[in-house]
Write a protein that holds these residues in place. Sequence first.
Motif, PDB file in Angstrom:
ATOM      1  N   ALA A  88      36.708  38.097  21.782  1.00  0.00           N
ATOM      2  CA  ALA A  88      37.484  36.850  21.755  1.00  0.00           C
ATOM      3  C   ALA A  88      38.390  36.769  22.983  1.00  0.00           C
ATOM      4  CB  ALA A  88      38.308  36.764  20.473  1.00  0.00           C
ATOM      5  N   TRP A  89      38.985  37.886  23.360  1.00  0.00           N
ATOM      6  CA  TRP A  89      39.846  37.902  24.540  1.00  0.00           C
ATOM      7  C   TRP A  89      39.037  37.574  25.804  1.00  0.00           C
ATOM      8  CZ3 TRP A  89      39.837  40.570  29.099  1.00  0.00           C
ATOM      9  CH2 TRP A  89      40.945  40.344  29.923  1.00  0.00           C
ATOM     10  N   ILE A  90      37.832  38.094  25.904  1.00  0.00           N
ATOM     11  CA  ILE A  90      36.983  37.802  27.068  1.00  0.00           C
ATOM     12  C   ILE A  90      36.684  36.312  27.144  1.00  0.00           C
ATOM     13  CG2 ILE A  90      34.658  38.126  28.034  1.00  0.00           C
ATOM     14  CD1 ILE A  90      34.891  41.085  27.046  1.00  0.00           C
ATOM     15  N   ARG A  91      36.420  35.691  25.996  1.00  0.00           N
ATOM     16  CA  ARG A  91      36.203  34.240  26.004  1.00  0.00           C
ATOM     17  C   ARG A  91      37.456  33.518  26.508  1.00  0.00           C
ATOM     18  NH1 ARG A  91      33.601  35.671  21.262  1.00  0.00           N
ATOM     19  NH2 ARG A  91      35.300  34.950  19.947  1.00  0.00           N
ATOM     20  N   TYR A  92      38.623  33.970  26.057  1.00  0.00           N
ATOM     21  CA  TYR A  92      39.883  33.388  26.531  1.00  0.00           C
ATOM     22  C   TYR A  92      40.042  33.600  28.041  1.00  0.00           C
ATOM     23  CZ  TYR A  92      44.787  33.279  27.769  1.00  0.00           C
ATOM     24  OH  TYR A  92      45.958  33.042  28.418  1.00  0.00           O
ATOM     25  N   LYS A  93      39.834  34.830  28.485  1.00  0.00           N
ATOM     26  CA  LYS A  93      39.989  35.156  29.911  1.00  0.00           C
ATOM     27  C   LYS A  93      39.087  34.278  30.775  1.00  0.00           C
ATOM     28  CE  LYS A  93      37.800  38.408  31.901  1.00  0.00           C
ATOM     29  NZ  LYS A  93      37.076  38.742  33.068  1.00  0.00           N
ATOM     30  N   ASP A  94      37.895  34.029  30.283  1.00  0.00           N
ATOM     31  CA  ASP A  94      36.933  33.242  31.058  1.00  0.00           C
ATOM     32  C   ASP A  94      37.364  31.794  31.257  1.00  0.00           C
ATOM     33  OD1 ASP A  94      35.355  35.463  31.428  1.00  0.00           O
ATOM     34  OD2 ASP A  94      33.895  34.920  29.884  1.00  0.00           O
ATOM     35  N   ILE A  95      38.286  31.290  30.428  1.00  0.00           N
ATOM     36  CA  ILE A  95      38.764  29.918  30.617  1.00  0.00           C
ATOM     37  C   ILE A  95      40.227  29.867  31.063  1.00  0.00           C
ATOM     38  CG2 ILE A  95      37.097  28.920  29.001  1.00  0.00           C
ATOM     39  CD1 ILE A  95      39.437  28.693  26.987  1.00  0.00           C
ATOM     40  N   ALA A  96      40.918  30.994  31.017  1.00  0.00           N
ATOM     41  CA  ALA A  96      42.339  31.027  31.387  1.00  0.00           C
ATOM     42  C   ALA A  96      42.529  30.665  32.858  1.00  0.00           C
ATOM     43  CB  ALA A  96      42.910  32.419  31.116  1.00  0.00           C
ATOM     44  N   CYS A  97      43.559  29.955  33.125  1.00  0.00           N
ATOM     45  CA  CYS A  97      44.012  29.649  34.487  1.00  0.00           C
ATOM     46  C   CYS A  97      43.078  28.720  35.246  1.00  0.00           C
ATOM     47  CB  CYS A  97      44.221  30.937  35.293  1.00  0.00           C
ATOM     48  SG  CYS A  97      45.279  32.151  34.486  1.00  0.00           S
ATOM     49  N   ARG A  98      42.044  28.211  34.618  1.00  0.00           N
ATOM     50  CA  ARG A  98      41.054  27.368  35.307  1.00  0.00           C
ATOM     51  C   ARG A  98      41.668  26.080  35.844  1.00  0.00           C
ATOM     52  NH1 ARG A  98      36.848  30.243  36.840  1.00  0.00           N
ATOM     53  NH2 ARG A  98      36.145  31.601  35.169  1.00  0.00           N
ATOM     54  N   PHE A  99      42.800  25.657  35.271  1.00  0.00           N
ATOM     55  CA  PHE A  99      43.416  24.424  35.762  1.00  0.00           C
ATOM     56  C   PHE A  99      43.801  24.544  37.228  1.00  0.00           C
ATOM     57  CE2 PHE A  99      46.795  26.905  33.831  1.00  0.00           C
ATOM     58  CZ  PHE A  99      47.816  26.852  34.783  1.00  0.00           C
ATOM     59  N   TYR A 100      44.018  25.772  37.731  1.00  0.00           N
ATOM     60  CA  TYR A 100      44.327  25.955  39.146  1.00  0.00           C
ATOM     61  C   TYR A 100      43.142  25.603  40.048  1.00  0.00           C
ATOM     62  CZ  TYR A 100      48.823  28.216  38.389  1.00  0.00           C
ATOM     63  OH  TYR A 100      50.120  28.477  38.064  1.00  0.00           O
TER      64      TYR A 100
END
Length: 142
Positions: A88-100
Amino acid sequence: MKTLARLLAIGCIASSLPVMAQDGEAPSPGVDASYRRCIDDTRTTPEVRACGDALLQRLDARLNEQWRLAAGYLDGAPRQRLLEEQRAWIRYKDIACRFYLDEGFGSQGASGDFPLCLARVIQHRIDELEGIQRSMDAGSAS
């Protein structure tokens, strides 16, 4: 109008995030001396991007090692739950910070802000996995 509201909202979020250390300030979590040296020597956006890529590779290696160590402390159902959490964390990491990576942030967002944001996300997970190890060590010492 919608675009302006969106950019303002993103700007508010971004301004609340820690930034890379300036002279005498505490460094952003996950940022190491190698990254700071690399950035000090950069002159172009591709060079900044290469510094960020190298930082994320080092953090991924540390994360993988911490995962291996933390998972090694567990077996059975606890290990399975930790594995589910990691997925679940990997799924989160894969979308985290993408707004940059949005065009509103330009090359600075993609080459500078994105890797620093992702470095904080990865460092936080490394800290969590290290905490599991400390908890298990403390439990076995009792």
